[in-house]
Design an enzyme around this catalytic site. Structure first.
Site, short mmCIF file in Angstrom:
data_model
loop_
_atom_site.label_atom_id
_atom_site.label_comp_id
_atom_site.label_asym_id
_atom_site.label_seq_id
_atom_site.Cartn_x
_atom_site.Cartn_y
_atom_site.Cartn_z
N LYS A 175 0.82 -1.22 0.00
CA LYS A 175 0.00 0.00 0.00
C LYS A 175 0.85 1.25 0.00
O LYS A 175 0.44 2.27 -0.55
CB LYS A 175 -0.99 0.00 1.17
CG LYS A 175 -2.08 -1.07 0.99
CD LYS A 175 -3.44 -0.67 1.50
CE LYS A 175 -4.48 -1.68 1.04
NZ LYS A 175 -5.73 -1.66 1.74
N LYS A 234 -6.18 -11.60 -7.52
CA LYS A 234 -7.49 -11.76 -6.88
C LYS A 234 -8.42 -10.61 -7.28
O LYS A 234 -7.95 -9.52 -7.62
CB LYS A 234 -7.35 -11.84 -5.36
CG LYS A 234 -7.04 -10.54 -4.67
CD LYS A 234 -7.33 -10.63 -3.17
CE LYS A 234 -7.37 -9.24 -2.58
NZ LYS A 234 -7.94 -9.13 -1.28
N LYS A 292 -11.57 -4.85 -4.79
CA LYS A 292 -12.39 -3.67 -5.03
C LYS A 292 -11.57 -2.42 -5.29
O LYS A 292 -12.09 -1.44 -5.80
CB LYS A 292 -13.36 -3.46 -3.87
CG LYS A 292 -12.70 -3.26 -2.54
CD LYS A 292 -13.73 -3.11 -1.45
CE LYS A 292 -13.08 -3.07 -0.09
NZ LYS A 292 -13.43 -4.09 0.82
P1 ATP Z 1 -8.78 -4.06 -1.14
O1 ATP Z 1 -8.88 -4.13 -2.63
O2 ATP Z 1 -9.04 -2.69 -0.57
O3 ATP Z 1 -7.60 -4.75 -0.58
P2 ATP Z 1 -10.49 -6.31 -0.90
O4 ATP Z 1 -11.55 -6.34 -1.94
O5 ATP Z 1 -9.32 -7.18 -1.08
O6 ATP Z 1 -10.05 -4.84 -0.62
P3 ATP Z 1 -10.81 -6.62 1.96
O7 ATP Z 1 -11.60 -5.56 2.67
O8 ATP Z 1 -9.33 -6.61 2.10
O9 ATP Z 1 -11.23 -6.64 0.42
O10 ATP Z 1 -11.31 -8.05 2.38
C1 ATP Z 1 -12.50 -8.35 3.04
C2 ATP Z 1 -12.64 -9.84 3.10
O11 ATP Z 1 -12.94 -10.36 1.80
C3 ATP Z 1 -11.38 -10.57 3.57
O12 ATP Z 1 -11.74 -11.63 4.42
C4 ATP Z 1 -10.78 -11.08 2.28
O13 ATP Z 1 -10.00 -12.22 2.45
C5 ATP Z 1 -12.02 -11.39 1.46
N1 ATP Z 1 -11.73 -11.28 0.03
C6 ATP Z 1 -11.34 -10.16 -0.61
N2 ATP Z 1 -11.17 -10.38 -1.92
C7 ATP Z 1 -11.43 -11.69 -2.12
C8 ATP Z 1 -11.44 -12.55 -3.27
N3 ATP Z 1 -11.13 -12.08 -4.46
N4 ATP Z 1 -11.78 -13.85 -3.11
C9 ATP Z 1 -12.11 -14.32 -1.90
N5 ATP Z 1 -12.13 -13.58 -0.79
C10 ATP Z 1 -11.81 -12.28 -0.87
#
Ligand code: ATP
Ligand code: LTN
Length: 340
Positions: A123, A205, A208
């Site tokens: 980050k 992955k 968002k």
């Molecule tokens: P950012 O892009 O801001 O890192 P993110 O979409 O990865 O956000 P987080 O808020 O970090 O989301 O994650 C919230 C939850 O969703 C966590 O438990 C994370 O493991 C799960 N998660 C996030 N993206 C995925 C994915 N692509 N597949 C499965 N689980 C996910």
């Protein structure tokens, strides 16, 4: 306090804590990988969930948008099935003990440990113009979230495992100095959990914060947007719907289809034998639209019922404060603070 939550506490069911940041929209990855599992855990465990809005300001937020995102995240989790009768569900910034314990834990966390966190490295590279101290100490706040509630288990994805490990180390260190104060939490790896990948670069992955909006599907995307995104999903040139090496895009779509319909990948392969990727993508889009439809309907009702949401998050915060204050008081007493 709901009778059901009280009973769970009396029965000494194992306690689960988890949280999600209200940064931007909640994706299909968040839903299939995390939220759907949280919903299932509610019957078996004493669950506590939070919208981690204190964590979210480690990157700059637009005030109006941020306020909307927080309420939207709270409503959306309820729409997904978080039940405030079964689980304690609150907004992190409403419970002042989190920031207080985070400060304390910062003083029991080493600079070297925080420097090794890969999320901090990623980050800070991504937001080079705003490498703030909060981004650096983010894991101590996460440790405070978990330790305040004496959570036994913490369901987190791969990317948060390192932070959970650090929470364990902080708890053990504190207990080592002052005697048993915090419960040392374990990770919780769900039996079935989908890892959803980006629709545009399936080696990554679904995230968002990806700038390419075609790479993710939001839980609240309109049906035609969802369909468009699936139709544009990156695949391969083999034109055969089956799991295989070098077929990351198709593997991902099969994974999504399987998570949403409960069919195995063999069933899906058999069903689409002789059919093209176009048909398959449309079918995945339709299945996802159907899965999300009731959530979207429930969300639309909830977001228009501000009074209900307010009542829920106020009750949640009040209850969360009661539980967490006890832990904070105990830790402060051990350190040597004078009682109020
Ligand atoms: P950012 O892009 O801001 O890192 P993110 O979409 O990865 O956000 P987080 O808020 O970090 O989301 O994650 C919230 C939850 O969703 C966590 O438990 C994370 O493991 C799960 N998660 C996030 N993206 C995925 C994915 N692509 N597949 C499965 N689980 C996910
Ligand atoms: N850092 C987590 C969200 C989060 C969390 C927590 C998860 C904040 N506090 C406590 C588990 C336990 C994330 O970004 N996914």
């Amino acid at each position: 306090m709901s009778e059901e939550i009280k009973n769970k506490q009396a029965e000494k069911k194992k306690r689960i804590f988890s949280a999600i940041q209200p940064s931007g929209t909640i994706t299909l990855g968040n839903y299939l990988g995390a939220l759907r599992n949280w919903v299932k855990l509610q019957d078996e465990y004493d669950c506590i969930f939070a919208v981690a809005d204190l964590h979210a300001i480690t990157v700059r937020q637009d005030p109006k948008q941020f306020r909307n995102n927080i309420l939207e995240a709270y409503a959306l989790l309820i729409a997904c099935g978080i039940d405030t009768e079964k689980s304690l569900f609150f907004i992190q910034s409403h419970v002042h003990t989190h920031a207080e314990l985070a400060w304390i834990l910062n003083c029991y966390t080493q600079f070297g440990e925080l420097s090794r966190m890969t999320q901090f490295k990623d980050k800070s590279a991504k937001h080079a113009d705003n490498v703030n101290a909060g981004l650096f100490t983010y894991p101590s706040l996460m440790a405070a979230d978990i330790l305040l509630y004496k959570a036994d288990l913490v369901p987190v994805g791969e990317d948060q495992k390192q932070h959970l490990e650090l929470s364990r180390n902080i708890a053990e260190r504190f207990n080592g100095v002052y005697g048993n104060t915090f419960t040392v939490p374990d990770g919780y790896i769900p039996k079935v959990g989908a890892r959803v990948r980006s629709l545009q670069d399936p080696t990554k992955k679904m995230s968002k914060s990806d700038e390419n909006a075609n790479s993710w599907v939001a839980v609240l995307d309109k049906p035609d947007t969802i369909m468009k995104k699936f139709k544009r999903a990156v695949t391969d040139s083999e034109a055969r719907v089956c799991v295989g090496e070098g077929k990351d895009g198709i593997n991902n779509l099969i994974g999504i289809m399987s998570a949403v319909t409960g069919k195995t990948s063999d069933d899906i392969t058999a069903e689409f034998e002789g059919k093209g990727y176009g048909d398959f993508k449309t079918a995945v889009g339709e299945a996802v639209i159907e899965e999300l439809r009731p959530i979207q309907e429930r969300f639309d009702q909830l977001i228009n019922d501000k009074a209900f949401l307010e009542e829920q998050y106020r009750k949640g915060a009040e209850f969360a404060l009661k539980i967490s204050q006890r832990t904070l008081d105990k830790a402060m007493k051990k350190i040597g603070y004078l009682a109020k």
